[in-house]
Scaffold this motif. Sequence first.
Motif, mmCIF file in Angstrom:
data_model
loop_
_atom_site.group_PDB
_atom_site.id
_atom_site.type_symbol
_atom_site.label_atom_id
_atom_site.label_comp_id
_atom_site.label_asym_id
_atom_site.label_seq_id
_atom_site.Cartn_x
_atom_site.Cartn_y
_atom_site.Cartn_z
ATOM 1 N N SER A 157 0.833 -1.201 0.000
ATOM 2 C CA SER A 157 0.000 0.000 0.000
ATOM 3 C C SER A 157 0.869 1.253 0.000
ATOM 4 C CB SER A 157 -0.913 0.013 1.233
ATOM 5 O OG SER A 157 -0.155 0.261 2.394
ATOM 6 N N PHE A 158 0.251 2.378 -0.276
ATOM 7 C CA PHE A 158 0.928 3.677 -0.190
ATOM 8 C C PHE A 158 1.489 3.856 1.212
ATOM 9 C CE2 PHE A 158 0.293 8.178 1.096
ATOM 10 C CZ PHE A 158 1.345 8.731 0.376
ATOM 11 N N GLU A 159 0.700 3.514 2.230
ATOM 12 C CA GLU A 159 1.138 3.655 3.617
ATOM 13 C C GLU A 159 2.341 2.764 3.927
ATOM 14 O OE1 GLU A 159 -3.030 4.930 3.130
ATOM 15 O OE2 GLU A 159 -2.008 3.070 2.613
ATOM 16 N N ASP A 208 -1.305 16.470 -5.219
ATOM 17 C CA ASP A 208 -2.105 15.943 -6.322
ATOM 18 C C ASP A 208 -2.766 17.083 -7.078
ATOM 19 O OD1 ASP A 208 -1.611 13.385 -5.321
ATOM 20 O OD2 ASP A 208 -3.550 13.237 -4.330
ATOM 21 N N GLY A 249 -10.010 9.347 -4.122
ATOM 22 C CA GLY A 249 -9.010 8.992 -3.120
ATOM 23 C C GLY A 249 -8.226 7.755 -3.497
ATOM 24 N N MET A 250 -8.907 6.755 -4.066
ATOM 25 C CA MET A 250 -8.205 5.544 -4.509
ATOM 26 C C MET A 250 -7.235 5.869 -5.643
ATOM 27 S SD MET A 250 -11.056 2.504 -4.337
ATOM 28 C CE MET A 250 -12.536 3.442 -4.685
ATOM 29 N N SER A 300 -5.830 8.767 -6.179
ATOM 30 C CA SER A 300 -4.746 9.544 -5.569
ATOM 31 C C SER A 300 -3.736 8.619 -4.900
ATOM 32 C CB SER A 300 -5.310 10.529 -4.542
ATOM 33 O OG SER A 300 -4.266 11.102 -3.784
ATOM 34 N N SER A 301 -4.212 7.687 -4.108
ATOM 35 C CA SER A 301 -3.334 6.754 -3.411
ATOM 36 C C SER A 301 -2.504 5.950 -4.406
ATOM 37 C CB SER A 301 -4.166 5.828 -2.526
ATOM 38 O OG SER A 301 -3.344 4.921 -1.841
ATOM 39 N N TYR A 302 -3.141 5.482 -5.469
ATOM 40 C CA TYR A 302 -2.461 4.688 -6.488
ATOM 41 C C TYR A 302 -1.387 5.517 -7.190
ATOM 42 C CZ TYR A 302 -2.071 1.006 -9.994
ATOM 43 O OH TYR A 302 -1.607 -0.005 -10.791
ATOM 44 N N ARG A 347 0.111 8.266 -6.092
ATOM 45 C CA ARG A 347 1.176 8.591 -5.140
ATOM 46 C C ARG A 347 2.100 7.391 -4.934
ATOM 47 N NH1 ARG A 347 -0.297 12.556 -0.406
ATOM 48 N NH2 ARG A 347 -1.142 14.272 -1.644
ATOM 49 N N LYS A 348 1.504 6.219 -4.825
ATOM 50 C CA LYS A 348 2.284 5.006 -4.633
ATOM 51 C C LYS A 348 3.265 4.817 -5.792
ATOM 52 C CE LYS A 348 0.495 0.558 -5.100
ATOM 53 N NZ LYS A 348 -0.293 -0.601 -4.668
#
Length: 187
Positions: free
Chosen positions: A37-39, A60, A109-110, A112-114, A116-117
């Motif tokens: 995950s991004f985290e 973003d 949000g999904m 964005s997370s993808y 960023r990852k």
Amino acid sequence: MPDENPRRILSAIAQVQRSVVVPKARYNEYGKFSYRSFEDIVAALKKPCEDAGIGFSMHDEIVSVRERYYVKATVTVFFADGAGETFTASAFAREAEHKNGSDDAQVTGMASSYARKYALCGVFAIDGESDPDQLAPAKDQKKAPQEGPFTARCRSCGTRYSFDSAAQYDAFAAAPGCCPAPAWEIE
């Protein structure tokens, strides 16, 4: 007296690249694949970045490409003491037109997370190459039927597509664009 050997941001990034390891420790039961995950990536980068004397920030923006919207995530790497160069890289993720069980904000949000990852993975050379199952063909992989309709699923990201022929599938699979490491399976 000025420093004759100023610190270089790419050298600091390379130091992190040599030391960071982010295993794919999570498992998607629905899609039957392992992932990070991004985290997970951010947590794994904290100590190596501290040791290299660098930090990173992310932001973003929503961009329109043809008739679709994408989230463009940009990571900026900088020296923690504020001196010297910076390094910037971006990655894009397309918002799904609709995702069952998610409202529009969650879909953004999904994406964005993808994005960023994958921006972080690009900067710090975190890839799927070390995962022996990442691009391995599915066991007993079916061949695409000459005529359809039939469905194929990307085992990496879970996206499903319908095809009318093997030729249409082959053309799509050559440059799918669904994710950075597609691995197709005929259903």
